[in-house]
Design an enzyme around this catalytic site. Structure first.
Site, PDB file in Angstrom:
ATOM      1  CG  ASP A  97      -1.611  -1.353   1.018  1.00 16.33           C
ATOM      2  OD1 ASP A  97      -1.901  -2.098   0.870  1.00 16.33           O
ATOM      3  OD2 ASP A  97      -3.169  -0.944   2.060  1.00 16.33           O
ATOM      4  CE  LYS A 162      -5.494   1.333   3.660  1.00 16.16           C
ATOM      5  NZ  LYS A 162      -4.317   0.451   3.725  1.00 16.16           N
ATOM      6  CE  LYS A 193      -6.004  -2.597   3.186  1.00 14.23           C
ATOM      7  NZ  LYS A 193      -4.310  -3.031   2.953  1.00 14.23           N
TER       8      LYS A 193
END
Length: 234
Positions: A97, A162, A193
């Site tokens: 990420d 995200k 996410k």
């Protein structure tokens, strides 16, 4: 991915159990990844320092190793991030990420914002590693900017968008509104996410009903066990 929230196995498979605390010890890391195996979590989300050890401990278990790039601040240069990315790959990371630089978007440098994401995605995908963009919505004060960030990341080819890392200005708690905004501005195979104060089964369910398919949380065991995690946890 549709999750049956009455099935603890399916719930666990939609969780990336997270511990990126700087005071994590070797023993703590091993306990963390062993918990991932016990519960059947999708991945252990850990700091870059521990990727190699986690990869060794998790070998053959089916639990993946996820980590972070340029977290929690997005202030490294592109060349620095690419060097760190290649180092993560060498350590054995399965996915990571990272936060695109919100200051570029806020300052109108959309081309540079997009270029950074695109180059990171291209290098990662060439190495067989998946990319999740943490768009740090807390710094983006309008839905228009949030949509723009989402579309740019999607068009750059990220695997997941995200809303936040769970860190930073106004970005601590995941909301159904932000999840819907993400889901409405991407198409498969890109997916959503979430992270940030997702500490109960009920909270996770509400976010998945809004369009999320994966959650990063330090409350993984509590969620699967039907309990409420630490309200201050990430």
């Amino acid at each position: 991915m549709t999750v049956d929230f009455t099935d603890s196995k399916q719930v666990a498979q939609a969780i990336q159990y997270t511990n990126v605390n700087p005071d994590l010890t070797r023993a703590g890391l091993i306990a963390h990844v062993e918990t991932c195996v016990e519960y059947g979590f999708d991945a252990a989300m850990i700091a870059p320092y521990w990727v190699s050890l986690a990869k060794d401990v998790l070998a053959g278990t089916g639990v993946r190793v996820a980590s972070t790039l340029n977290f929690p601040m997005a202030n490294d240069t592109l060349s620095m991030r690419l060097a760190a990315l290649r180092a993560l790959v060498a350590e054995g990371v399965d996915e990571f990420d990272f936060p695109p630089h919100p200051g570029l978007l806020l300052g109108g440098d959309e081309d540079l914002y997009a270029q950074d994401i695109t180059e990171i995605v291209q290098v990662a995908h060439a190495e067989g590693v998946k990319v999740k963009a943490m768009l740090e919505f807390g710094f983006l004060e309008t839905d228009e900017l949030k949509v723009k960030a989402t579309r740019i990341a999607y068009e750059a080819g990220v695997d997941w968008v995200k809303q936040s890392s769970g860190w930073g200005k106004g970005g601590l708690a995941a909301t159904e509104h932000d999840v819907r905004l993400l889901a409405e501005n991407i198409e498969a195979p890109c997916r959503v996410k979430v992270s940030g104060k997702v500490n109960s089964l009920e909270k996770m369910r509400s976010l998945f009903e809004a369009g999320a398919e994966l959650v990063g949380t330090s409350s993984g065991p509590a969620i699967v066990d039907g309990l409420v995690g630490d309200p201050d946890a990430y």
